[in-house]
Enzyme design. Structure first.
Site, short mmCIF file in Angstrom:
data_model
loop_
_atom_site.label_atom_id
_atom_site.label_comp_id
_atom_site.label_asym_id
_atom_site.label_seq_id
_atom_site.Cartn_x
_atom_site.Cartn_y
_atom_site.Cartn_z
N THR A 124 0.89 -1.52 0.24
CA THR A 124 -0.10 0.26 -0.07
C THR A 124 1.21 1.01 -0.22
OG1 THR A 124 -1.42 -1.47 1.18
CG2 THR A 124 -2.01 0.92 0.95
N GLY A 162 -1.27 -2.72 6.04
CA GLY A 162 -1.42 -3.27 6.51
C GLY A 162 -2.91 -3.06 7.94
N1 GLY Z 1 -5.28 -3.72 1.82
C1 GLY Z 1 -4.35 -2.85 2.58
C2 GLY Z 1 -6.02 -2.77 3.01
O1 GLY Z 1 -7.16 -2.39 2.73
O2 GLY Z 1 -6.04 -2.55 4.20
#
Ligand code: GLY
Length: 596
Positions: free
Chosen positions: A418, A504
């Site tokens: 991210t 995360g």
């Molecule tokens: N995949 C990371 C989130 O959406 O928190």
């Protein structure tokens, strides 16, 4: 001094120092070799890298952009300098990030955007989250006997790919708030993709570490492992397929992505993934829509901390943590005090317990959103923190709601990737957007020069526990619960801080602690971002290895916590708007803040 060298003693000392003396205190260097990798960067970008290395914010008057890679930041700065809006600049930043930081976000993923509109004073949130294909079943991530698949068995291949939302979000943001011509916003990324960009140390290191998975798919291997070897830092990498996809978007808008050859490429890649095909179809792509949702705001001190509600758990969980801590005086304790981290850690555990039980896509399951951040509920839950030791056990609470809430606790796995973008434009509009393809390099599938997400693995792999349904279970068309917490902090109706991070489900702890450091401990935005991390979600206290956070270990163990030392690679990017503009970029990654 290395990026890991800031200590708690130094933090405490910083807090005691007059502002004028702070600049001579501990400094934090950027990630190794970052400056060398961007040697061709503009003078302003070089100055921004120096500011980060010296742990100082970048200051500006009119506009500012902070993101994870100097090339992307410079593309956004060019748009803002020419009078473009924060939404315009975001499009330039996102499309360049999709090239130079492809492991984290891009056209094949999804994003949440929080917008403060200077003209109306309104906050808007846009949900560009990936959606589950219509053909999924609750058994998507289970084996023949109904047991959950191993995480990477689920991630790598077509099974985990949700309908991308980012291209539609770019178009929607531009439709609402754009001022620059749409096609011009793709120029920077198209130029870099055609002519080539310099591979950064971070990208090269991550490719090397993931070479086996990237090597499973021919298109992905050909790009990241040309001739069988991982691309190296300093290599010039061209991506003509990405340039072509971007040209399609520039010419046709999002329709050039969700239909036609790009869409066909996505469907064939997902359904044809060797060993682990998925079910994403042309119908899913054709039906995709961005959703406007009400901003979720929670009170903390004199601020309203606002962000993205369901399907993200970000704003609700950050809001719960801060709302619980609002009942305790953290400024009296200070950043180096284990007692402060007991309160922060256990507030976080309480919030994560509620998150696991109640938070998911509210279009599919009733979510007690306002009950979860209601002051009376948080006051009652805050009473649980009144002791001296770690809470021996943490269970979800009972927020007020007009619906039966028979739910089992969730067990979604989220690993960090991210990227976060913060922008303020010359008109005073503020954008805070967190963007992702989920795991590093997503599903590892590549088409049209971009990687496809593995966002569906943010769902719970189990659908029920002992016959009781899990809120975040897989359902057709549903959006997986996220932890992304793009935030705009308001005070007296004015924006005072834009902040967010990758990481995360640790995103929530990173963002909450940065706001605490900025609001309660008086750190400037760069110092707050650089502060060593201490994160607790489910009981174990994670301390950032090699930093001053390690000094907390003994005291936290004495309070009853299990402690784990580990890398905690946030990517916090923030702008403080209280007195001019001050930007901070995370020293754990390659980003910078630029402004004028
Ligand atoms: N995949 C990371 C989130 O959406 O928190």
């Amino acid at each position: 001094m290395t990026p890991k060298a800031i200590g708690w003693a130094a933090v405490a000392a910083l807090l005691a120092l007059p502002v004028s003396a702070q600049e001579t205190a501990d400094s934090v260097a950027p990630e190794a070799a970052t400056a060398g990798a961007f040697a061709g960067a503009s003078d302003a970008a070089q100055a921004a890298m120096r500011a980060k290395a010296e742990n100082r914010p970048v200051e500006a008057e009119d506009w500012m952009v902070v993101a994870a890679n100097p090339l992307a930041v410079e593309a956004g700065a060019e748009v803002l300098r020419a009078g473009g809006s924060a939404a315009d600049a975001m499009i330039a930043v996102q499309t360049v990030l999709g090239l130079v930081e492809p492991q984290s976000s891009g056209l094949g993923g999804g994003a949440f955007l929080v917008w403060y509109d200077a003209a109306s004073g309104e906050l808007t949130t846009l949900d560009g989250r990936e959606a589950a294909p219509l053909a999924v079943t609750p058994r998507l991530f289970q084996d023949e006997s109904g047991e959950p698949l191993g995480f990477f068995d689920a991630v790598v291949g077509g099974r985990s790919v949700g309908t991308p939302g980012t291209p539609a979000l770019l178009e929607e943001a531009h439709r609402r708030w754009g001022r620059s011509p749409w096609p011009s916003l793709f120029d920077a990324a198209i130029g870099l993709a055609r002519d080539g960009f310099t591979v950064s140390p971070r990208l090269a290191g991550l490719v090397e570490g993931d070479a086996e998975r990237l090597g499973r798919f021919p298109a992905t291997a050909a790009y990241f492992l040309p001739g069988g070897d991982p691309v190296q830092a300093g290599d010039t990498l061209q991506n003509p397929a990405y340039a072509q996809t971007l040209q399609m978007l520039a010419d046709k808008g999002a329709a050039g992505f969700y239909a036609g050859p790009v869409a066909t490429g996505i469907v064939q890649t997902v359904q044809g993934a060797p060993g682990n095909p998925g079910v994403l179809s042309a119908v899913d792509l054709a039906l995709y829509q961005v959703r406007e949702r009400p901003a979720t705001c929670a009170g903390f001190r004199s601020y309203d901390v606002c962000g993205m509600g369901p399907p993200s758990s970000g704003a609700l969980t950050v809001g719960q943590i801060l709302g619980l801590l609002d009942h305790y005086d953290l400024s009296a304790l200070g950043a180096g005090d284990a007692g402060a981290w007991r309160l922060i850690g256990d507030a976080s555990r309480l919030a994560f317990a509620d998150r696991g039980r109640y938070m998911a896509d509210s279009d599919f399951v009733p979510v007690p959103a306002s009950g979860l951040i209601a002051p009376a509920y948080l006051k009652e839950r805050a009473g649980l923190l009144a002791g001296d030791d770690a809470l021996p056990e943490v269970t979800p609470g009972n927020p007020a709601f007009d619906h039966a809430l028979n739910r089992a606790d969730d067990e979604s796995i989220e690993l960090p990737s991210t990227s976060h973008i913060s922008i303020v434009d010359g008109q005073g509009n503020v954008l805070s957007m967190t963007t992702t393809i989920e795991n590093g390099f997503g599903s590892r599938l590549m088409t049209g020069g971009f990687l496809l997400n593995n966002e569906l693995t943010d769902f719970s792999f189990r659908s029920h526990r002992d016959g009781v349904p899990i809120a975040n279970r897989v359902e057709p068309g549903k959006r997986p619960r996220s932890s992304m917490a793009p935030s705009i902090v308001m005070q007296d109706g004015r924006p005072v801080l834009a902040i967010g991070s990758p990481g995360g489900s640790r995103i929530i702890g990173y963002v909450a602690a940065t706001i605490i450091a900025w609001a309660d401990w008086g750190l400037d935005i760069q110092q707050a971002i650089s502060l060593p991390h201490a994160v607790n979600r489910f009981g174990t206290y994670d301390l950032e290895i090699g930093t001053g956070a390690e000094a907390l270990q003994q005291d936290l163990e004495a309070l009853g916590y299990e402690v784990n030392l580990r890398d905690l690679t946030s990517g916090l990017h923030g702008i403080d708007l209280r007195d001019g503009l001050k930007g901070g970029a995370d020293p754990r990654r390659e980003g910078i803040a630029l402004g004028e």
